[in-house]
Design an enzyme around this catalytic site. Structure first.
Site, PDB file in Angstrom:
ATOM      1  N   VAL A   1       0.844  -1.190   0.000  1.00  0.00           N
ATOM      2  CA  VAL A   1       0.000   0.000   0.000  1.00  0.00           C
ATOM      3  C   VAL A   1       0.881   1.242   0.000  1.00  0.00           C
ATOM      4  O   VAL A   1       1.775   1.371   0.849  1.00  0.00           O
ATOM      5  CB  VAL A   1      -0.917   0.026   1.248  1.00  0.00           C
ATOM      6  CG1 VAL A   1      -1.676   1.353   1.329  1.00  0.00           C
ATOM      7  CG2 VAL A   1      -1.902  -1.131   1.219  1.00  0.00           C
TER       8      VAL A   1
ATOM      9  N   GLY B   1       4.073   4.271   3.196  1.00  0.00           N
ATOM     10  CA  GLY B   1       3.628   3.016   2.595  1.00  0.00           C
ATOM     11  C   GLY B   1       3.820   1.873   3.566  1.00  0.00           C
ATOM     12  O   GLY B   1       4.344   2.055   4.672  1.00  0.00           O
ATOM     13  N   LYS B   2       3.387   0.717   3.192  1.00  0.00           N
ATOM     14  CA  LYS B   2       3.597  -0.487   4.001  1.00  0.00           C
ATOM     15  C   LYS B   2       3.291  -1.698   3.139  1.00  0.00           C
ATOM     16  O   LYS B   2       2.506  -1.607   2.196  1.00  0.00           O
ATOM     17  CB  LYS B   2       2.662  -0.486   5.218  1.00  0.00           C
ATOM     18  CG  LYS B   2       3.162  -1.293   6.382  1.00  0.00           C
ATOM     19  CD  LYS B   2       4.198  -0.518   7.178  1.00  0.00           C
ATOM     20  CE  LYS B   2       4.793  -1.338   8.293  1.00  0.00           C
ATOM     21  NZ  LYS B   2       5.666  -0.504   9.144  1.00  0.00           N
ATOM     22  N   GLY B   3       3.908  -2.830   3.499  1.00  0.00           N
ATOM     23  CA  GLY B   3       3.624  -4.050   2.761  1.00  0.00           C
ATOM     24  C   GLY B   3       3.631  -5.236   3.695  1.00  0.00           C
ATOM     25  O   GLY B   3       4.042  -5.128   4.858  1.00  0.00           O
TER      26      GLY B   3
ATOM     27  N   ASP C   1      10.387  -4.810   8.428  1.00  0.00           N
ATOM     28  CA  ASP C   1       9.444  -4.621   9.538  1.00  0.00           C
ATOM     29  C   ASP C   1       9.405  -5.962  10.276  1.00  0.00           C
ATOM     30  O   ASP C   1      10.378  -6.726  10.198  1.00  0.00           O
ATOM     31  CB  ASP C   1       8.068  -4.189   8.996  1.00  0.00           C
ATOM     32  CG  ASP C   1       7.122  -3.716  10.096  1.00  0.00           C
ATOM     33  OD1 ASP C   1       7.407  -2.702  10.728  1.00  0.00           O
ATOM     34  OD2 ASP C   1       6.100  -4.380  10.337  1.00  0.00           O
TER      35      ASP C   1
END
Ligand code: NAD
Length: 418
Positions: A58, A103-105, A144
């Protein structure tokens, strides 16, 4: 859990938007990611069988620069959780005034059950699946939960194979050999140290202030050592087995040695305390550096520190935050106190883009300067608007994104509405 996190992120945005009286179109933009993908991630297991799991990426906002945020491998990862974390990253990078968005995934999988070969197959497959949406000037993943240097090296390599472009700036958190930055291993602690020292001085705390730290991992142990080196007295620390307390101050290097030899800080000479007792100890500065939600309203009622510095992500519940604020205890929010990591990630990206290698001293000096400036910005908003530091950081972050969105639109919001 995922849905809650997204809801909480949007709630935090709304509070800041109310404070800023933001127009409806800006709220609508902030409520929705710019881009969100769910992808199939097929990988080959050790029996030669094909397995398929789901991955997400995202990009919540690129209004201030390429999206930036970690990659989580965990069985609980959902689209909502990733969207919530991406939203919070946008606010964090903006509050820190980094030239990046949020963002992040993630991949919904339990990586602890995978061999190294399976993990490599999974990580490379995930990278291929999201490759068209990431890039040094588009969206830059990082490590992360359950991902680290090795995963980032695989991602950078796979991205280069897929696109034909060797661009180390496509991910951060790489090994030094693959273009990582010096100082990343201690970045979170060093960033927290900078804002704790500056806040302690501003609040008139003694130079030998008493510090209690919950969590003795990467963030907590490095921070304990750094604050002790500054003359502060670290009177108690804990890990998952419990805590150790010495009102005169612990010898931190000796505690680090005990943890390495005996597996836990509770084996170190001193009074053994429970997690709850530790958080209620008499001290000047309390640093939660372990878990989300470690301080709830009950515990907040017994905190005896004057300053709480959130080295961990989300260690205080909403209710705890209210209790601490009502009791006049200053809280350095995670957006700021745990931002050393993302700041050095940004430095890594900048070094890669410029083809430079900064020295450890250079990274440390830039980090310290950046953290102090961000603290100053947040504190100014807090004083000007009479807000707690956490709300001030959110307001600052949301305001900076909104300003970038208005500038990008090229019209004032009132003109859009008419
Ligand atoms: P880590 O795994 O290295 O250390 C976590 C520590 O917490 C360990 O000492 C563990 O024993 C302890 N712990 C676990 N359960 C506990 C409990 N119930 N009570 C007390 N201690 C307990 O993790 P870390 O990298 O130091 O991260 C800690 C926090 O900081 C997390 O919230 C993380 O999201 C946040 N953070 C870390 C970084 C980073 O770069 N390392 C960056 C930003 C935020």
């Amino acid at each position: 859990m995922g849905i809650d996190l997204h809801r909480l992120a949007l709630h935090a945005i709304d509070l800041a938007a109310d404070e800023l009286s933001l127009d409806a179109w800006l709220r609508a933009v902030l409520h929705q990611p710019e881009r969100a993908v769910a992808v199939q991630v097929p990988y080959v297991d050790d029996h030669g069988e094909m397995q398929v799991v789901t991955g997400y990426r995202v990009a919540h906002s690129t209004a201030r620069g390429p999206a930036k945020g970690g990659t989580r491998f965990h069985p609980d990862v959902t689209a909502e959780e990733v969207a919530g974390l991406a939203t919070l990253m946008s606010v964090k990078t903006a509050a820190m005034d980094l030239p990046l968005g949020g963002g992040k995934g993630g991949v919904t999988i339990d990586p602890k059950r995978l061999s190294t070969t399976e993990l490599e197959s999974l990580t490379r497959s995930y990278t291929r699946a999201i490759a068209s949406g990431i890039g040094p000037y588009l969206d830059v993943p990082a490590p992360d939960v359950n991902t680290g240097e090795q995963h980032m090296d695989w991602m950078a390599d796979e991205y280069a194979r897929v696109t034909g472009v060797a661009a180390p700036a496509v991910v951060t958190g790489k090994s030094l050999a693959a273009g990582g930055s010096l100082g990343r291993d201690t970045a979170t602690a060093a960033g927290c140290r900078a804002v704790v020292l500056a806040s302690a001085a501003k609040m008139g705390l003694p130079t030998d202030a008493r510090v209690v730290i919950q969590g003795f991992g990467n963030a907590g142990a490095h921070l304990a050592s750094m604050l002790a080196a500054e003359g502060m007295r670290v009177v108690a620390v804990s890990d998952s087995r419990g805590g150790v307390h010495d009102p005169e101050g612990l010898d931190i290097e000796a505690v680090i040695a005990t943890k390495a030899d005996a597996g836990s800080v509770v084996e170190h000479p001193g009074d053994v305390v429970t997690q709850t007792e530790l958080l209620g100890l008499d001290c000047d500065i309390l640093v939660p550096a372990a878990l989300e939600g470690a301080i709830d309203a009950d515990i907040a009622g017994s905190v005896r520190a004057r300053l709480v510095a959130e080295a961990a992500n989300g260690p205080c519940t909403f209710e705890a935050d209210d209790v601490l604020t009502d009791r006049g205890i200053a809280v350095l929010p995670d957006v700021l106190a745990s931002a050393g990591g993302v700041t050095v990630s940004c430095f890594e990206w900048e070094q890669n883009l410029a083809g430079e290698r900064w020295t450890a001293a250079d990274v440390a000096e830039r980090l310290e300067r950046h953290m102090r400036r961000s603290l100053h910005d947040v504190w100014q908003v807090a004083e000007r608007r009479a807000l707690p530091l956490r709300t001030a950081a959110m307001v600052l972050g949301v305001d900076r994104i909104a300003t970038a969105l208005e500038d990008r639109a090229g019209v004032r919001p009132t003109e859009l509405a008419s």
